[in-house]
Scaffold this active site. Structure first.
Site, PDB file in Angstrom:
ATOM      1  N   ASP A 135     -10.672   5.267 -23.279  1.00  0.00           N
ATOM      2  CA  ASP A 135      -9.930   5.333 -22.030  1.00  0.00           C
ATOM      3  C   ASP A 135      -8.484   4.912 -22.241  1.00  0.00           C
ATOM      4  O   ASP A 135      -7.546   5.562 -21.782  1.00  0.00           O
ATOM      5  CB  ASP A 135     -10.618   4.402 -21.020  1.00  0.00           C
ATOM      6  CG  ASP A 135     -10.230   4.718 -19.607  1.00  0.00           C
ATOM      7  OD1 ASP A 135     -10.522   3.899 -18.725  1.00  0.00           O
ATOM      8  OD2 ASP A 135      -9.636   5.782 -19.386  1.00  0.00           O
ATOM      9  N   ASP A 184     -15.210   4.678 -13.895  1.00  0.00           N
ATOM     10  CA  ASP A 184     -15.050   3.228 -13.922  1.00  0.00           C
ATOM     11  C   ASP A 184     -16.181   2.541 -13.197  1.00  0.00           C
ATOM     12  O   ASP A 184     -16.745   1.556 -13.685  1.00  0.00           O
ATOM     13  CB  ASP A 184     -13.722   2.847 -13.274  1.00  0.00           C
ATOM     14  CG  ASP A 184     -12.567   3.508 -13.979  1.00  0.00           C
ATOM     15  OD1 ASP A 184     -11.630   3.955 -13.297  1.00  0.00           O
ATOM     16  OD2 ASP A 184     -12.625   3.578 -15.223  1.00  0.00           O
TER      17      ASP A 184
END
Lengths: 131, 420
Positions: free
Chosen positions: B195, B341
């Protein structure tokens, strides 16, 4: 001296006497305008006939101000009311069937109860065996 | 008195904005912990999926073997995700957004229908609920179809959309917790690093996606949780001006033209002069892919970066928004958090729940602290940021510290009746 005007609550009116809401949706100013609402209400109502009664429930929930204030939004109201009726009819049917099934059990249905109950169906079809 | 209102500052809305994004994250984590503690004690289910393609863990291997196997698994998974994200960028570049939307609708339907159905079946079997197959199939069908409509295809009550996003996150996160233990932890760290790289490096796929979307002023079709915008009503500002939740870029362009001419007109419920201060939607996506046959990983369009509540860069909107700021309409927009997330936070907490509840509390606090830090960085840098690295780092650190150090201490204290 400034008199601060009370902030119009999006779901109620500006005046005390008449109770026409300003926004047709439950989200108030974040939701749809009245013109868009018409197409959405109609679409939700029509698609609910495709075995989707919960779409009717969503319709009623989303346009709750239309349902509550009986003289507002005359174009939207038929669809929302029809959705409410459809959802209540459906839920009465479904609840009665489900409760009959659950409470009646074996001695009402006989051997077919075991064939219909979900955990046996899942075992038979092997639905929980794979991951 | 004339001056009975202080000017609204950022602090008045900051707490509420943070709460509006923390609440769904906490609910998702809570639901995953609940599912894990109810379901995992009964059956042990081994999942063969794309994340165990290189190595499947057995309890008889040595620690080093397990670690190497987990590393290989995670590298394979990250490689697949990178390739999938690049394919997504390619599709977006070629303007096949309709195909993307259909694909994502289909994958949400699969997640809600199949995974949701399976978890419901687990629960039914565990509690021996006497529901028959007709009722079950009708309810499941309704649940899945309305979920797809709410998330992708039509506008619906904000509560319903947000609820379904949280549910999708919960279902995928529960699925990930079924992976073997070492693989899960190394995978979390690997995804956090991915990420970080994908959003911040100039060649990262998520950054490319965000820049493409910005240059075209389009929405990326992605699963993104958007909190309700906080509106500070200033009573002296006149009637409430209308904001649109989750609007598209072209509407924004129209409203820029309208607002500069209608700036002094009172807006009541007139849809022609809608003024909107929604931030530009910069979304990134990450995909967890499915393969046919034995593999069980489901497709989910997951969105990675945390989006900043940013104003549009054009002069028209900035002038209008300054004017509206002066009229006290408050902050510039809502915070957006990608569903990926949600999923990885919940996987971390779910995995911690498989050990003990003490680790759950420690990891929850660590993740919330990490999310707070990320939000502060967001306010500082005003661009799309990866939301995973800080929280996952703190979460993993606190998990291992709690498990190996704190637990020993607390157990000894309890045994000696010093504290419970």
């Amino acid at each position: 001296m400034e008199a601060s005007t009370p902030n119009p609550n999006p779901n109620n009116s500006n005046s005390i006497l008449s109770s026409t809401p300003v926004w047709p949706t439950i989200d108030g100013p974040l939701g749809l305008s009245e013109e868009d609402s018409l197409s959405y209400a109609r679409r939700f109502y029509n698609f609910g006939y495709a075995l989707l009664p919960f779409l009717w429930a969503v319709n009623c929930f989303y346009f709750w101000p239309v349902l509550r204030h009986s003289r507002s939004f005359p174009r939207l109201r038929p669809y929302v009311v029809a959705s409410a009726i459809g959802f209540s009819v459906f839920s009465v049917l479904l609840c009665s069937w489900a409760l009959t099934f659950a409470i009646g059990g074996e001695h009402l249905f006989g051997p077919t109860w075991d064939q219909l109950v979900m955990y046996n169906v899942a075992d038979r079809l092997g639905l929980t065996g794979w991951s | 008195m004339a001056q009975n209102q202080r000017p609204k500052s950022l602090l008045d809305s900051l707490g509420e904005e943070i709460i509006r994004i923390l609440t769904p994250v906490s609910i998702c984590m809570f639901l995953v912990v609940l599912l894990v503690s109810i379901l995992n004690s009964s059956s042990s289910l081994s999942v063969s999926s794309i994340a165990t393609i290189a190595y499947s863990e057995t309890s008889s291997d040595s620690s080093w073997d397990k670690f190497l196997g987990a590393l290989l698994n995670s590298l394979a998974f990250v490689a697949v995700v990178t390739v999938a994200t690049f394919i997504l960028v390619l599709f977006f570049y070629l303007r096949c957004t309709n195909f993307l939307r259909i694909y994502m609708g289909f994958s949400s339907f699969v997640v809600l229908g199949f995974m949701g159905g399976q978890i419901a079946l687990f629960l039914i079997e565990k509690f021996s609920v006497p529901v028959d197959c007709i009722t079950f199939s009708v309810l499941l069908f309704n649940f899945a179809v309305i979920g797809v409509l709410a998330v992708f295809m039509s506008k619906m009550a904000i509560v319903v959309t947000q609820g379904y996003l949280v549910l999708i996150g919960m279902l995928v996160a529960y699925w990930f917790t079924l992976l073997p233990e070492w693989t899960t932890w190394v995978l979390l760290v690997a995804m956090a690093l991915y990420d970080l790289a994908a959003v911040l490096l100039p060649v990262g796929p998520l950054r490319l996606l965000v820049e493409l979307a910005m240059s075209r002023e389009e929405d990326i079709p992605a699963l993104v949780y958007e909190a309700r915008p906080v509106t500070l009503h200033d009573p002296a500002s006149g009637p409430v001006q209308r904001r649109i939740w989750r609007e598209r870029g072209n509407v924004r362009r129209d409203s820029v033209g309208n607002s500069s001419s209608n700036s002094s007109v009172n807006v009541v419920s007139d849809s022609n002069s809608t003024v909107s201060i929604v931030q530009a939607s910069h979304n990134g996506t990450r995909i967890a892919r499915v393969e046919e046959g034995q593999v069980s990983e489901r497709d989910a369009e997951l969105s990675a970066p945390l989006i900043s509540p940013r104003m549009d860069g054009q002069d028209g909107t900035s002038a209008e928004s300054l004017m509206l700021e002066g009229m006290g309409l408050g902050s510039s927009g809502a915070i957006k958090l990608g569903l990926g997330d949600f999923i990885f936070y919940s996987v971390l907490v779910g995995r911690a729940a498989m050990y003990d509840f003490m680790t759950v509390y420690a990891c929850y606090l660590a993740i919330v602290a990490g999310l707070g830090i990320t939000l502060m960085l967001l306010a500082l840098y005003q661009k799309a940021l990866p939301a995973l690295p800080v929280s996952i780092a703190l979460g993993v650190l606190f998990y291992f510290l709690t498990r190996f150090l704190l637990e020993v201490f607390i157990v000894q204290c309890s045994l000696n009746l010093v504290m419970f």
